[in-house]
Design a protein around this motif. Structure first.
Motif, PDB file in Angstrom:
ATOM      1  N   GLU A   1       0.831  -1.209   0.000  1.00 48.15           N
ATOM      2  CA  GLU A   1       0.000   0.000   0.000  1.00 48.15           C
ATOM      3  C   GLU A   1       0.868   1.263   0.000  1.00 48.15           C
ATOM      4  N   ASP A   2       2.015   1.209   0.689  1.00 51.88           N
ATOM      5  CA  ASP A   2       2.898   2.376   0.725  1.00 51.88           C
ATOM      6  C   ASP A   2       3.605   2.566  -0.612  1.00 51.88           C
ATOM      7  N   LEU A   3       4.022   1.451  -1.241  1.00 53.57           N
ATOM      8  CA  LEU A   3       4.756   1.571  -2.497  1.00 53.57           C
ATOM      9  C   LEU A   3       3.867   2.090  -3.612  1.00 53.57           C
ATOM     10  N   ILE A   4       2.630   1.611  -3.705  1.00 52.62           N
ATOM     11  CA  ILE A   4       1.776   2.111  -4.794  1.00 52.62           C
ATOM     12  C   ILE A   4       1.403   3.566  -4.553  1.00 52.62           C
ATOM     13  N   ALA A   5       1.332   3.992  -3.285  1.00 47.36           N
ATOM     14  CA  ALA A   5       1.054   5.409  -3.010  1.00 47.36           C
ATOM     15  C   ALA A   5       2.189   6.274  -3.550  1.00 47.36           C
ATOM     16  N   VAL A   6       3.444   5.855  -3.317  1.00 46.99           N
ATOM     17  CA  VAL A   6       4.593   6.605  -3.819  1.00 46.99           C
ATOM     18  C   VAL A   6       4.623   6.576  -5.351  1.00 46.99           C
ATOM     19  N   ALA A   7       4.205   5.454  -5.929  1.00 47.18           N
ATOM     20  CA  ALA A   7       4.204   5.322  -7.388  1.00 47.18           C
ATOM     21  C   ALA A   7       3.043   6.049  -8.045  1.00 47.18           C
ATOM     22  N   GLY A   8       2.100   6.563  -7.232  1.00 42.63           N
ATOM     23  CA  GLY A   8       0.946   7.256  -7.803  1.00 42.63           C
ATOM     24  C   GLY A   8      -0.066   6.317  -8.407  1.00 42.63           C
ATOM     25  N   GLU A   9      -0.085   5.078  -7.926  1.00 44.54           N
ATOM     26  CA  GLU A   9      -1.004   4.071  -8.446  1.00 44.54           C
ATOM     27  C   GLU A   9      -2.209   3.988  -7.506  1.00 44.54           C
ATOM     28  N   PRO A  10      -3.434   4.037  -8.032  1.00 47.22           N
ATOM     29  CA  PRO A  10      -4.602   4.004  -7.137  1.00 47.22           C
ATOM     30  C   PRO A  10      -4.759   2.643  -6.480  1.00 47.22           C
ATOM     31  N   PRO A  11      -5.309   2.606  -5.262  1.00 48.64           N
ATOM     32  CA  PRO A  11      -5.590   1.319  -4.618  1.00 48.64           C
ATOM     33  C   PRO A  11      -6.552   0.494  -5.462  1.00 48.64           C
ATOM     34  N   SER A  12      -6.482  -0.793  -5.284  1.00 49.00           N
ATOM     35  CA  SER A  12      -7.342  -1.686  -6.056  1.00 49.00           C
ATOM     36  C   SER A  12      -7.602  -2.941  -5.247  1.00 49.00           C
ATOM     37  N   GLY A  13      -8.752  -3.542  -5.478  1.00 44.86           N
ATOM     38  CA  GLY A  13      -9.086  -4.803  -4.839  1.00 44.86           C
ATOM     39  C   GLY A  13      -8.682  -6.004  -5.664  1.00 44.86           C
ATOM     40  N   ARG A  14      -7.882  -5.784  -6.706  1.00 48.31           N
ATOM     41  CA  ARG A  14      -7.455  -6.896  -7.544  1.00 48.31           C
ATOM     42  C   ARG A  14      -6.669  -7.909  -6.718  1.00 48.31           C
ATOM     43  N   PRO A  15      -6.775  -9.195  -7.050  1.00 50.06           N
ATOM     44  CA  PRO A  15      -5.992 -10.198  -6.312  1.00 50.06           C
ATOM     45  C   PRO A  15      -4.506 -10.022  -6.563  1.00 50.06           C
ATOM     46  N   ARG A  16      -3.712 -10.297  -5.522  1.00 50.39           N
ATOM     47  CA  ARG A  16      -2.259 -10.184  -5.626  1.00 50.39           C
ATOM     48  C   ARG A  16      -1.637 -11.549  -5.380  1.00 50.39           C
ATOM     49  N   HIS A  17      -0.552 -11.825  -6.099  1.00 50.25           N
ATOM     50  CA  HIS A  17       0.126 -13.107  -5.938  1.00 50.25           C
ATOM     51  C   HIS A  17       1.638 -12.901  -5.846  1.00 50.25           C
ATOM     52  N   PRO A  18       2.101 -12.074  -4.887  1.00 51.38           N
ATOM     53  CA  PRO A  18       3.550 -11.887  -4.740  1.00 51.38           C
ATOM     54  C   PRO A  18       4.196 -13.113  -4.118  1.00 51.38           C
ATOM     55  N   MET A  19       5.508 -13.230  -4.289  1.00 48.84           N
ATOM     56  CA  MET A  19       6.260 -14.331  -3.686  1.00 48.84           C
ATOM     57  C   MET A  19       6.738 -13.999  -2.278  1.00 48.84           C
ATOM     58  N   HIS A  20       7.029 -12.711  -2.021  1.00 47.39           N
ATOM     59  CA  HIS A  20       7.655 -12.323  -0.756  1.00 47.39           C
ATOM     60  C   HIS A  20       6.884 -11.163  -0.127  1.00 47.39           C
ATOM     61  N   CYS A  21       6.839 -11.167   1.207  1.00 48.11           N
ATOM     62  CA  CYS A  21       6.234 -10.054   1.925  1.00 48.11           C
ATOM     63  C   CYS A  21       7.331  -9.146   2.470  1.00 48.11           C
ATOM     64  N   HIS A  22       6.927  -8.087   3.148  1.00 47.94           N
ATOM     65  CA  HIS A  22       7.894  -7.092   3.611  1.00 47.94           C
ATOM     66  C   HIS A  22       8.831  -7.631   4.685  1.00 47.94           C
ATOM     67  N   HIS A  23       8.510  -8.764   5.286  1.00 43.49           N
ATOM     68  CA  HIS A  23       9.412  -9.317   6.300  1.00 43.49           C
ATOM     69  C   HIS A  23      10.738  -9.778   5.693  1.00 43.49           C
ATOM     70  N   LEU A  24      10.717 -10.264   4.456  1.00 40.98           N
ATOM     71  CA  LEU A  24      11.984 -10.615   3.795  1.00 40.98           C
ATOM     72  C   LEU A  24      12.823  -9.363   3.590  1.00 40.98           C
ATOM     73  N   GLY A  25      12.195  -8.320   3.086  1.00 39.75           N
ATOM     74  CA  GLY A  25      12.928  -7.081   2.865  1.00 39.75           C
ATOM     75  C   GLY A  25      13.483  -6.478   4.139  1.00 39.75           C
ATOM     76  N   GLN A  26      12.834  -6.752   5.280  1.00 43.46           N
ATOM     77  CA  GLN A  26      13.345  -6.229   6.539  1.00 43.46           C
ATOM     78  C   GLN A  26      14.664  -6.888   6.936  1.00 43.46           C
ATOM     79  N   VAL A  27      14.866  -8.143   6.521  1.00 43.25           N
ATOM     80  CA  VAL A  27      16.168  -8.769   6.752  1.00 43.25           C
ATOM     81  C   VAL A  27      17.236  -8.045   5.935  1.00 43.25           C
ATOM     82  N   TYR A  28      16.923  -7.750   4.669  1.00 41.48           N
ATOM     83  CA  TYR A  28      17.876  -7.022   3.829  1.00 41.48           C
ATOM     84  C   TYR A  28      18.172  -5.640   4.406  1.00 41.48           C
TER      85      TYR A  28
END
Length: 232
Positions: A156-183
């Motif tokens: 939700e934060d990344l699409i806000a910065v990208a100027g992309e409107p929120p959407s209820g479309r289904p999402r199928h990402p591989m990784h959540c923000h917890h992986l990025g927190q390790v990085y």
């Protein structure tokens, strides 16, 4: 907060409120990221192995790995600092403001595109469709969805910065923000320390040695405690 009207002190406050990096908020606001907030220059091959092998850790293992990272000593200061090596800018100047921000978010973690973990996007998609020519097409929402977790950002934060409107479309990402927190936790680490963390990730995940053939981690996004419940 796009543009330099948001001063650095306010950027730091926003970063703390959102649980994000101060360097990221400076990039979003269009400020230069100071060298002390950037990672040391690390070996690219080690970075690639680190990112890949951490992606095999589930949520409990990622939490344990982040704790392990925080126990490592801070690298000693260089008594004779050298000029900062050039960190290659990958965004095309005509690609649009978000491509520039995304490029800096990647570099804030010490990654290049080739060092990022696989997230369901090809290198040509990241280079071409996100950093060279940021197309506002039907696939952009999907690309941002897959990129967010590896950066440690909530979608939700990344699409806000990208100027992309929120959407209820289904999402199928591989990784959540917890992986990025390790990085993010590993940003101050040297190449030698990253090797240590990579070995610890293997011990935690018990990732089987696949020899020359190494399948892509499918991630643990479905187990994320912050993931919205599926509709009934």
């Amino acid at each position: 907060m796009r543009g330099t009207d948001t001063d650095p002190a306010r950027c730091a406050q926003i970063a703390a409120d959102l649980g994000l990096l101060r360097s990221d908020m400076l990039a979003v606001a269009g400020h230069r990221v100071p060298a002390e907030l950037l990672p040391p220059v690390r070996d690219g091959r080690v970075m690639r192995e680190f990112a890949y092998r951490v992606s095999y850790c589930d949520h409990a293992q990622m939490a344990a790995l982040s704790d392990f990272v925080r126990t490592l000593p801070a690298p000693p200061p260089d008594p004779s600092p050298r000029p900062e090596p050039d960190r290659k800018v990958q965004a095309h100047p005509d690609a649009g403001p978000f491509a520039t921000v995304l490029d800096q978010l990647i570099r804030n973690r010490g990654f290049g595109v080739r060092e990022l973990p696989f997230m369901g996007l090809s290198l040509s998609t990241i280079y071409g469709s996100m950093l060279r020519f940021d197309r506002r097409d039907e696939h952009r929402w999907h690309r941002l969805s897959n990129m967010a977790g590896s950066l440690g950002w909530r979608f939700e934060d990344l699409i806000a910065v990208a100027g992309e409107p929120p959407s209820g479309r289904p999402r199928h990402p591989m990784h959540c923000h917890h992986l990025g927190q390790v990085y993010m936790a590993a940003i101050p680490l040297t190449t030698e320390q990253l090797i240590t963390v990579t070995l610890q990730a293997d011990r935690l995940s018990r990732r089987p040695d696949q020899g020359a053939w190494r399948p892509v981690s499918q991630g643990f996004v479905r187990e994320c405690p912050d993931r919205p419940a599926d509709p009934a």
